[in-house]
Design a protein around this motif. Structure first.
Motif, PDB file in Angstrom:
ATOM      1  N   PHE A 155     -26.018  11.170  62.501  1.00 24.87           N
ATOM      2  CA  PHE A 155     -25.168  12.211  61.936  1.00 24.87           C
ATOM      3  C   PHE A 155     -23.772  11.693  61.622  1.00 24.87           C
ATOM      4  O   PHE A 155     -23.152  12.129  60.648  1.00 24.87           O
ATOM      5  N   SER A 156     -23.245  10.779  62.433  1.00 27.78           N
ATOM      6  CA  SER A 156     -21.912  10.245  62.131  1.00 27.78           C
ATOM      7  C   SER A 156     -21.934   9.426  60.847  1.00 27.78           C
ATOM      8  O   SER A 156     -21.033   9.539  60.010  1.00 27.78           O
ATOM      9  N   ILE A 157     -22.966   8.605  60.668  1.00 31.61           N
ATOM     10  CA  ILE A 157     -23.071   7.812  59.444  1.00 31.61           C
ATOM     11  C   ILE A 157     -23.285   8.729  58.237  1.00 31.61           C
ATOM     12  O   ILE A 157     -22.719   8.510  57.159  1.00 31.61           O
ATOM     13  N   SER A 158     -24.101   9.780  58.397  1.00 31.79           N
ATOM     14  CA  SER A 158     -24.320  10.722  57.299  1.00 31.79           C
ATOM     15  C   SER A 158     -23.013  11.397  56.893  1.00 31.79           C
ATOM     16  O   SER A 158     -22.711  11.537  55.699  1.00 31.79           O
ATOM     17  N   CYS A 159     -22.227  11.813  57.887  1.00 30.73           N
ATOM     18  CA  CYS A 159     -20.948  12.474  57.594  1.00 30.73           C
ATOM     19  C   CYS A 159     -19.974  11.515  56.920  1.00 30.73           C
ATOM     20  O   CYS A 159     -19.302  11.879  55.943  1.00 30.73           O
ATOM     21  N   VAL A 160     -19.897  10.285  57.421  1.00 29.84           N
ATOM     22  CA  VAL A 160     -18.958   9.305  56.859  1.00 29.84           C
ATOM     23  C   VAL A 160     -19.323   8.984  55.414  1.00 29.84           C
ATOM     24  O   VAL A 160     -18.455   8.946  54.525  1.00 29.84           O
ATOM     25  N   ILE A 161     -20.605   8.764  55.145  1.00 34.94           N
ATOM     26  CA  ILE A 161     -21.027   8.457  53.771  1.00 34.94           C
ATOM     27  C   ILE A 161     -20.822   9.669  52.871  1.00 34.94           C
ATOM     28  O   ILE A 161     -20.376   9.541  51.721  1.00 34.94           O
ATOM     29  N   GLY A 162     -21.124  10.873  53.371  1.00 34.26           N
ATOM     30  CA  GLY A 162     -20.932  12.075  52.565  1.00 34.26           C
ATOM     31  C   GLY A 162     -19.480  12.333  52.233  1.00 34.26           C
ATOM     32  O   GLY A 162     -19.140  12.743  51.104  1.00 34.26           O
ATOM     33  N   ILE A 163     -18.577  12.086  53.181  1.00 37.53           N
ATOM     34  CA  ILE A 163     -17.151  12.332  52.960  1.00 37.53           C
ATOM     35  C   ILE A 163     -16.563  11.377  51.924  1.00 37.53           C
ATOM     36  O   ILE A 163     -15.591  11.716  51.239  1.00 37.53           O
ATOM     37  N   THR A 164     -17.153  10.206  51.786  1.00 38.25           N
ATOM     38  CA  THR A 164     -16.584   9.186  50.891  1.00 38.25           C
ATOM     39  C   THR A 164     -17.317   9.066  49.558  1.00 38.25           C
ATOM     40  O   THR A 164     -16.997   8.170  48.772  1.00 38.25           O
ATOM     41  N   SER A 165     -18.284   9.941  49.271  1.00 38.76           N
ATOM     42  CA  SER A 165     -19.096   9.739  48.054  1.00 38.76           C
ATOM     43  C   SER A 165     -19.153  10.969  47.143  1.00 38.76           C
ATOM     44  O   SER A 165     -20.088  11.103  46.365  1.00 38.76           O
ATOM     45  N   TRP A 166     -18.156  11.866  47.239  1.00 41.41           N
ATOM     46  CA  TRP A 166     -18.194  13.092  46.448  1.00 41.41           C
ATOM     47  C   TRP A 166     -17.230  13.096  45.271  1.00 41.41           C
ATOM     48  O   TRP A 166     -17.250  14.007  44.432  1.00 41.41           O
ATOM     49  N   LEU A 167     -16.375  12.087  45.160  1.00 41.57           N
ATOM     50  CA  LEU A 167     -15.280  12.136  44.188  1.00 41.57           C
ATOM     51  C   LEU A 167     -15.771  12.086  42.739  1.00 41.57           C
ATOM     52  O   LEU A 167     -15.277  12.822  41.877  1.00 41.57           O
ATOM     53  N   SER A 168     -16.748  11.235  42.462  1.00 41.81           N
ATOM     54  CA  SER A 168     -17.245  11.123  41.085  1.00 41.81           C
ATOM     55  C   SER A 168     -17.900  12.423  40.627  1.00 41.81           C
ATOM     56  O   SER A 168     -17.711  12.861  39.483  1.00 41.81           O
ATOM     57  N   ILE A 169     -18.670  13.055  41.507  1.00 43.64           N
ATOM     58  CA  ILE A 169     -19.306  14.327  41.155  1.00 43.64           C
ATOM     59  C   ILE A 169     -18.248  15.405  40.959  1.00 43.64           C
ATOM     60  O   ILE A 169     -18.369  16.255  40.068  1.00 43.64           O
ATOM     61  N   ALA A 170     -17.190  15.384  41.770  1.00 47.44           N
ATOM     62  CA  ALA A 170     -16.139  16.388  41.659  1.00 47.44           C
ATOM     63  C   ALA A 170     -15.458  16.341  40.294  1.00 47.44           C
ATOM     64  O   ALA A 170     -15.104  17.389  39.735  1.00 47.44           O
ATOM     65  N   LYS A 171     -15.280  15.142  39.746  1.00 50.07           N
ATOM     66  CA  LYS A 171     -14.641  15.039  38.428  1.00 50.07           C
ATOM     67  C   LYS A 171     -15.512  15.644  37.342  1.00 50.07           C
ATOM     68  O   LYS A 171     -15.010  16.292  36.415  1.00 50.07           O
ATOM     69  N   VAL A 172     -16.820  15.453  37.451  1.00 55.18           N
ATOM     70  CA  VAL A 172     -17.731  16.052  36.468  1.00 55.18           C
ATOM     71  C   VAL A 172     -17.750  17.570  36.630  1.00 55.18           C
ATOM     72  O   VAL A 172     -17.735  18.313  35.633  1.00 55.18           O
ATOM     73  N   VAL A 173     -17.775  18.062  37.873  1.00 55.34           N
ATOM     74  CA  VAL A 173     -17.749  19.505  38.118  1.00 55.34           C
ATOM     75  C   VAL A 173     -16.468  20.112  37.556  1.00 55.34           C
ATOM     76  O   VAL A 173     -16.490  21.169  36.916  1.00 55.34           O
ATOM     77  N   ARG A 174     -15.348  19.475  37.781  1.00 55.57           N
ATOM     78  CA  ARG A 174     -14.069  19.974  37.262  1.00 55.57           C
ATOM     79  C   ARG A 174     -14.095  20.084  35.737  1.00 55.57           C
ATOM     80  O   ARG A 174     -13.630  21.069  35.159  1.00 55.57           O
ATOM     81  N   MET A 175     -14.664  19.076  35.059  1.00 56.62           N
ATOM     82  CA  MET A 175     -14.733  19.108  33.604  1.00 56.62           C
ATOM     83  C   MET A 175     -15.613  20.260  33.114  1.00 56.62           C
ATOM     84  O   MET A 175     -15.273  20.957  32.148  1.00 56.62           O
ATOM     85  N   GLU A 176     -16.741  20.490  33.785  1.00 51.15           N
ATOM     86  CA  GLU A 176     -17.628  21.575  33.380  1.00 51.15           C
ATOM     87  C   GLU A 176     -16.996  22.942  33.651  1.00 51.15           C
ATOM     88  O   GLU A 176     -17.138  23.869  32.849  1.00 51.15           O
ATOM     89  N   VAL A 177     -16.297  23.070  34.775  1.00 53.45           N
ATOM     90  CA  VAL A 177     -15.658  24.344  35.105  1.00 53.45           C
ATOM     91  C   VAL A 177     -14.548  24.661  34.115  1.00 53.45           C
ATOM     92  O   VAL A 177     -14.344  25.829  33.746  1.00 53.45           O
TER      93      VAL A 177
END
Length: 295
Positions: A155-177
């Motif tokens: 769970f710690s590795i899952s959380c660490v990887i999840g916290i550091t791998s959302w930025l690229s998707i966020a930029k696409v979401v922002r553009m669509e919104v």
């Protein structure tokens, strides 16, 4: 052969009913990748029916044994059965990929939507912050955060990887919104008192989810690679927690002893899984681009 000297750019050729009927339903679809990935995932989920031995049992009388009838994939340097470890360890690797992707997707949708709906000055600050974090290599962030958390767990590795791998998707979401925020149904929902999360899940997410689906699928692949890299570097899961990454961490000893199966077989399953996920992600991206061009 038709002599076509000129060709109109931007006009799609008309597909007749006869041509559409001659096109097979499976053409252009990653059927083989889906079937192979289904077989691997199904084997990992049903590992207790497939495993021939206890994957954690150390049989020191049979260490570094090559593949044979008793040990189908051989044994590692501690005498553990690699065939059973493959299916048991794949479950852990896929679990880390799934959990980290769920976390990163949730963070990306919320952050990207907040930035897309925010005023211009706030949107600029949020995007500059995202670009600043994107400029830092994600592997360094993962190692730093995992070192702060201490002993690595699933769970710690899952959380660490999840916290550091959302930025690229966020930029696409922002553009669509930004494209959708002035739509009639969004404005009507705001006038009727709809809150941020109501508008996000009811009106915005269904319209941009297809645009980010391929990135979500590719995030699963990246998470599995990150876990394997951490284990290979010795900062991932401990050896007693069996995963494909922790199995590959023994590759140095395998090279010294000439036990090729210890490194080759887990690496083969890892590469095949990543290639299948990549093919499915590329198909989703092609479909998303075609749907956007048809609008």
């Amino acid at each position: 052969m038709e002599n076509r000297q000129f060709e109109l750019v931007g006009i799609r050729p008309v597909v007749t009913v006869e041509e559409r009927g001659r096109t097979k339903w499976y053409q252009g679809k990653p059927i083989f990748s889906c079937l192979l990935l289904f077989f691997i995932v199904g084997g990992c989920l049903g590992s207790h029916w497939i495993m021939t031995k206890n994957p954690a049992y150390m049989d020191f009388a049979n260490y570094n044994v090559a593949p044979n009838q008793e040990f189908l994939f051989g044994t590692d340097t501690m005498g553990r059965d690699i065939f059973s470890m493959i299916w048991s360890g794949g479950k852990i690797s896929l679990l880390i990929g799934g959990l980290s992707t769920l976390l990163s997707t949730f963070l990306a949708i919320v952050y990207g939507s907040l930035s897309g709906l925010a005023p211009e000055w706030m949107d600029g600050i949020m995007m500059r912050l995202a670009e600043l974090l994107l400029s830092i290599p994600s592997l360094l962030l993962v190692i730093l955060l995992q070192a702060i958390l201490g002993q690595a767990t699933v769970f710690s590795i899952s959380c660490v990887i999840g916290i550091t791998s959302w930025l690229s998707i966020a930029k696409v979401v922002r553009m669509e919104v930004r494209k959708l925020r002035m739509s009639e149904y969004v404005i009507a929902s705001r006038c009727m008192g709809g809150g941020f999360f109501h508008i996000l899940w009811k009106h915005l997410t269904p319209n941009f989810i297809s645009s980010i689906m391929f990135m979500v699928v590719m995030n699963v692949r990246s998470a599995i690679v990150a876990e394997s890299t951490l284990s290979f570097m010795g900062v991932g899961l401990p050896l007693e927690v069996i995963s494909w990454g922790s199995m590959l961490s023994l590759s140095e000893k395998a090279l010294l002893t000439g036990s090729w199966w210890i490194m080759l077989i887990p690496g083969f399953f890892l590469v095949v899984t990543l290639v299948c996920i990549t093919n499915i992600g590329n198909y989703l991206r092609t479909n998303a681009n075609q749907n956007q061009s048809n609008l």
